[in-house]
Scaffold this motif. Sequence first.
Motif, PDB file in Angstrom:
ATOM      1  N   LEU B 197      -8.698   0.880   2.879  1.00  0.00           N
ATOM      2  CA  LEU B 197      -8.032   2.176   2.758  1.00  0.00           C
ATOM      3  C   LEU B 197      -7.000   2.131   1.643  1.00  0.00           C
ATOM      4  O   LEU B 197      -5.985   1.463   1.738  1.00  0.00           O
ATOM      5  CB  LEU B 197      -7.342   2.534   4.072  1.00  0.00           C
ATOM      6  CG  LEU B 197      -8.261   2.761   5.262  1.00  0.00           C
ATOM      7  CD1 LEU B 197      -7.447   3.068   6.491  1.00  0.00           C
ATOM      8  CD2 LEU B 197      -9.238   3.878   4.956  1.00  0.00           C
ATOM      9  N   LEU B 198      -7.310   2.861   0.605  1.00  0.00           N
ATOM     10  CA  LEU B 198      -6.448   2.853  -0.558  1.00  0.00           C
ATOM     11  C   LEU B 198      -5.059   3.410  -0.261  1.00  0.00           C
ATOM     12  O   LEU B 198      -4.045   2.873  -0.689  1.00  0.00           O
ATOM     13  CB  LEU B 198      -7.119   3.683  -1.637  1.00  0.00           C
ATOM     14  CG  LEU B 198      -6.424   3.583  -2.961  1.00  0.00           C
ATOM     15  CD1 LEU B 198      -6.721   2.238  -3.562  1.00  0.00           C
ATOM     16  CD2 LEU B 198      -6.907   4.685  -3.861  1.00  0.00           C
ATOM     17  N   SER B 199      -5.018   4.490   0.519  1.00  0.00           N
ATOM     18  CA  SER B 199      -3.745   5.151   0.751  1.00  0.00           C
ATOM     19  C   SER B 199      -2.773   4.177   1.436  1.00  0.00           C
ATOM     20  O   SER B 199      -1.587   4.130   1.115  1.00  0.00           O
ATOM     21  CB  SER B 199      -3.948   6.369   1.642  1.00  0.00           C
ATOM     22  OG  SER B 199      -4.558   5.968   2.851  1.00  0.00           O
ATOM     23  N   GLU B 200      -3.326   3.376   2.322  1.00  0.00           N
ATOM     24  CA  GLU B 200      -2.512   2.411   3.044  1.00  0.00           C
ATOM     25  C   GLU B 200      -1.871   1.413   2.086  1.00  0.00           C
ATOM     26  O   GLU B 200      -0.685   1.119   2.145  1.00  0.00           O
ATOM     27  CB  GLU B 200      -3.456   1.671   3.980  1.00  0.00           C
ATOM     28  CG  GLU B 200      -2.811   1.014   5.131  1.00  0.00           C
ATOM     29  CD  GLU B 200      -3.895   0.583   6.097  1.00  0.00           C
ATOM     30  OE1 GLU B 200      -4.374   1.454   6.841  1.00  0.00           O
ATOM     31  OE2 GLU B 200      -4.272  -0.591   6.069  1.00  0.00           O
ATOM     32  N   ILE B 201      -2.689   0.907   1.170  1.00  0.00           N
ATOM     33  CA  ILE B 201      -2.213  -0.062   0.186  1.00  0.00           C
ATOM     34  C   ILE B 201      -1.153   0.597  -0.700  1.00  0.00           C
ATOM     35  O   ILE B 201      -0.107   0.010  -0.981  1.00  0.00           O
ATOM     36  CB  ILE B 201      -3.401  -0.553  -0.678  1.00  0.00           C
ATOM     37  CG1 ILE B 201      -4.430  -1.268   0.203  1.00  0.00           C
ATOM     38  CG2 ILE B 201      -2.919  -1.430  -1.804  1.00  0.00           C
ATOM     39  CD1 ILE B 201      -4.017  -2.597   0.727  1.00  0.00           C
ATOM     40  N   GLU B 202      -1.435   1.843  -1.110  1.00  0.00           N
ATOM     41  CA  GLU B 202      -0.488   2.519  -1.992  1.00  0.00           C
ATOM     42  C   GLU B 202       0.868   2.688  -1.331  1.00  0.00           C
ATOM     43  O   GLU B 202       1.896   2.669  -1.980  1.00  0.00           O
ATOM     44  CB  GLU B 202      -1.037   3.891  -2.417  1.00  0.00           C
ATOM     45  CG  GLU B 202      -1.655   3.848  -3.784  1.00  0.00           C
ATOM     46  CD  GLU B 202      -2.027   5.225  -4.303  1.00  0.00           C
ATOM     47  OE1 GLU B 202      -2.738   5.947  -3.592  1.00  0.00           O
ATOM     48  OE2 GLU B 202      -1.592   5.562  -5.413  1.00  0.00           O
ATOM     49  N   GLN B 203       0.842   2.856  -0.005  1.00  0.00           N
ATOM     50  CA  GLN B 203       2.109   3.127   0.674  1.00  0.00           C
ATOM     51  C   GLN B 203       2.932   1.885   0.961  1.00  0.00           C
ATOM     52  O   GLN B 203       4.121   1.980   1.197  1.00  0.00           O
ATOM     53  CB  GLN B 203       1.847   3.872   1.985  1.00  0.00           C
ATOM     54  CG  GLN B 203       1.424   5.300   1.741  1.00  0.00           C
ATOM     55  CD  GLN B 203       1.122   5.998   3.048  1.00  0.00           C
ATOM     56  OE1 GLN B 203       2.007   6.172   3.862  1.00  0.00           O
ATOM     57  NE2 GLN B 203      -0.113   6.380   3.249  1.00  0.00           N
ATOM     58  N   MET B 204       2.311   0.727   1.040  1.00  0.00           N
ATOM     59  CA  MET B 204       3.145  -0.424   1.400  1.00  0.00           C
ATOM     60  C   MET B 204       3.136  -1.596   0.428  1.00  0.00           C
ATOM     61  O   MET B 204       3.916  -2.518   0.586  1.00  0.00           O
ATOM     62  CB  MET B 204       2.825  -0.895   2.822  1.00  0.00           C
ATOM     63  CG  MET B 204       1.448  -1.408   3.049  1.00  0.00           C
ATOM     64  SD  MET B 204       1.283  -1.905   4.799  1.00  0.00           S
ATOM     65  CE  MET B 204      -0.461  -2.112   4.940  1.00  0.00           C
ATOM     66  N   CYS B 205       2.285  -1.557  -0.587  1.00  0.00           N
ATOM     67  CA  CYS B 205       2.157  -2.758  -1.410  1.00  0.00           C
ATOM     68  C   CYS B 205       2.897  -2.662  -2.745  1.00  0.00           C
ATOM     69  O   CYS B 205       3.120  -1.587  -3.273  1.00  0.00           O
ATOM     70  CB  CYS B 205       0.686  -3.050  -1.682  1.00  0.00           C
ATOM     71  SG  CYS B 205      -0.198  -3.465  -0.193  1.00  0.00           S
ATOM     72  N   THR B 206       3.242  -3.832  -3.272  1.00  0.00           N
ATOM     73  CA  THR B 206       3.800  -3.908  -4.611  1.00  0.00           C
ATOM     74  C   THR B 206       2.713  -4.329  -5.588  1.00  0.00           C
ATOM     75  O   THR B 206       2.754  -3.992  -6.760  1.00  0.00           O
ATOM     76  CB  THR B 206       4.930  -4.955  -4.673  1.00  0.00           C
ATOM     77  OG1 THR B 206       4.401  -6.224  -4.260  1.00  0.00           O
ATOM     78  CG2 THR B 206       6.074  -4.569  -3.750  1.00  0.00           C
ATOM     79  N   HIS B 207       1.761  -5.101  -5.077  1.00  0.00           N
ATOM     80  CA  HIS B 207       0.671  -5.614  -5.898  1.00  0.00           C
ATOM     81  C   HIS B 207      -0.652  -5.338  -5.191  1.00  0.00           C
ATOM     82  O   HIS B 207      -0.670  -5.117  -3.983  1.00  0.00           O
ATOM     83  CB  HIS B 207       0.787  -7.134  -6.094  1.00  0.00           C
ATOM     84  CG  HIS B 207       1.973  -7.566  -6.886  1.00  0.00           C
ATOM     85  ND1 HIS B 207       3.265  -7.405  -6.430  1.00  0.00           N
ATOM     86  CD2 HIS B 207       2.056  -8.177  -8.097  1.00  0.00           C
ATOM     87  CE1 HIS B 207       4.098  -7.891  -7.333  1.00  0.00           C
ATOM     88  NE2 HIS B 207       3.398  -8.367  -8.357  1.00  0.00           N
ATOM     89  N   ALA B 208      -1.736  -5.434  -5.945  1.00  0.00           N
ATOM     90  CA  ALA B 208      -3.042  -5.292  -5.299  1.00  0.00           C
ATOM     91  C   ALA B 208      -4.110  -6.001  -6.118  1.00  0.00           C
ATOM     92  O   ALA B 208      -3.923  -6.295  -7.306  1.00  0.00           O
ATOM     93  CB  ALA B 208      -3.410  -3.814  -5.144  1.00  0.00           C
ATOM     94  N   ALA B 209      -5.204  -6.333  -5.423  1.00  0.00           N
ATOM     95  CA  ALA B 209      -6.384  -6.868  -6.082  1.00  0.00           C
ATOM     96  C   ALA B 209      -7.577  -6.122  -5.513  1.00  0.00           C
ATOM     97  O   ALA B 209      -7.544  -5.677  -4.374  1.00  0.00           O
ATOM     98  CB  ALA B 209      -6.519  -8.365  -5.828  1.00  0.00           C
TER      99      ALA B 209
END
Lengths: 278, 311
Positions: B197-209
């Motif tokens: 879930l992209l929205s989830e990552i966007e809301q809590m992450c500083t980095h992503a892969a």
Amino acid sequence: MSSPDRRRLGLSLLASEITVLFRRKRTWAMLIALAAVPVLVGVAIRIASGPDSGRGPSFLSQIAGNGLFVGVASLVLAIPLFLPLTIGVVAGDTIAGEASQGTLRYLLVAPAGRPRLLVVKFLGAAVFCFAAPLAVVVAGTLTGLALFPVGPVTLLSGDQVPVGEGLLRLLAMAAYVGVAMLGLTAVGLFVSTLTDVPVGAMAATVVLAVTSQVLDQLPQLEALHPFLLSDSWLGLVDLLRDPPLWSTFGTNALLQLGYVVVFGALAYGRFTTRDVLA
Amino acid sequence: MSTGLAIETDGLSKRFRGHDAVADVALAVPDGSVFGFLGPNGSGKTTTIRMLLGLVSPTAGTAAVLGSPMPDGAAGVLPRVGALVEGPGFAGYLSGAANLARLDSADPLADPRTRRRRIGEALDRVGLGAAAGKRVKAYSLGMKQRLGIANALLRPRDLLVLDEPTNGLDPQGTREVRTLVRGLAEGGTTVFVSSHLLSEIEQMCTHAAVMRTGRLVAQGTLDELRGAAGDDRLHLRTPDAEQALAALTGAGLTPSLSGQEVVAPLQGRPVEDLVAALVAAGVRVRGVRLAEASLEDRFVALTGEGFDVES
Ligand SMILES: Nc1ncnc2c1ncn2[C@@H]1O[C@H](COP(=O)(O)OP(=O)(O)OP(=O)(O)O)[C@@H](O)[C@H]1O
Ligand SMILES: [Mg+2]
């Protein structure tokens, strides 16, 4: 009490393993089923008390004369199938059961350590190995006391020993059977590392126990007999000789130790290298 | 941890019977980051996490967690790592608290004297305090998921690895997990969290892969990933679509018609210049909107539009 060394040994995990084993309904169901064997034997003989058939060392014929033989006869009755069945369930479940439950990955990430977890699982199952024959002997003795006269125990030689020593010998026989089931426990542990399906591991373990006994009956395989898993199982009667034939106890222990070492090593080899995907 | 990386992998690969589940993955998860691990179903997220935790040995490549190689360093490192892997796994016949006690007793560095208190605190943190004594068999999916998170929080950790932590949670639970993760990150814990879930990552992450069919196709800070998503876009509303397309093409852009709107990537051009050019070309401008590049565009571009699982 809880020094880091003690913890590194995994005593905390072992204590938890044993607690969980005896908190399971399944464990108690099996122990109660085993304890039902002497009750059934006692009641059946009490109801149908006719003249002794006087056949074989099954000890059933001695029960009417001395209630202490309920435990002996029930142990001998339970050894070929009932006991291996319950041991197979516990030992086959050790690793495969955790895998199918999804707890194996969490135990390993905790981290339990694979060798440590294997040892703890074996010891937990070994505790059950001794609890199972003990359940038979205790239930047998209580049944005997309730339904039959109890007196000095007549040994195989015809000599008699007092009730107290008879009880001790009964306990020694339970210990003998506990030791005799350790090899099967190690086999079950190994089979359990091969699969994520506990029922499969349990069934395979029980099949191996039965196969060993069948092979033990084939005279053509005479040379193989001393090395069979089940070869020492019925040697417990030697504890009713005068004096008790402790060398049989030793042979039993040695044979079972051999199985524990070989199948323990196989289980170690498998479990420490396998991918945990469950 | 001289590298400043909580997780570092190099050429990490796992083959299952001739099928590459994970191929040549080079992850770099900075200390203190909240790192989102994105990818569609079957893209290799869980398999990668299993390798990081020493549950699965890589077919090729290496992985280091908190500076130690895995799986060899597992005994030393894992007590500092809290993990949720492919959903919760508990003994149904034991209570939630008894399950946690069992797993805690498997940790050689966990102090049995503080066990009860730590279990109580972890359960309270995930809102399961009231269900602590209930058998897990009687837990709902979301309650089990919460218990799995509580297990990861039994001791203070340097790294949390959470595989789809919000799976099965209600909206409140999802929000609580986000708050929890942020709080832990503020306390200095590195959090590695997988999701599709992209929205989830966007809301809590500083980095992503981002993973696709076992391969790592992008990684960086969220801003870097957004930047790579390409240009911001101009959305133009006009009755003169034909002229607008011609005018924008004349200005060197590559416009297209999208529903009622003409859309063109800005390619760094100032919006006011383009509007002036449009007006000069006689296009009646009814509305102009600027759409910033979104992570979603980038995600879809990287992982494909299709619904079917690729493998
Ligand atoms: N035990 C296994 N045996 C064979 N192949 C497997 C096994 N486990 C996973 N795979 C394969 O590995 C690939 C990656 O699976 P993985 O579980 O890592 O994906 P994922 O990204 O976690 O997916 P999801 O979002 O559905 O959880 C898939 O193609 C899957 O079929
Ligand atoms: Mg997954």
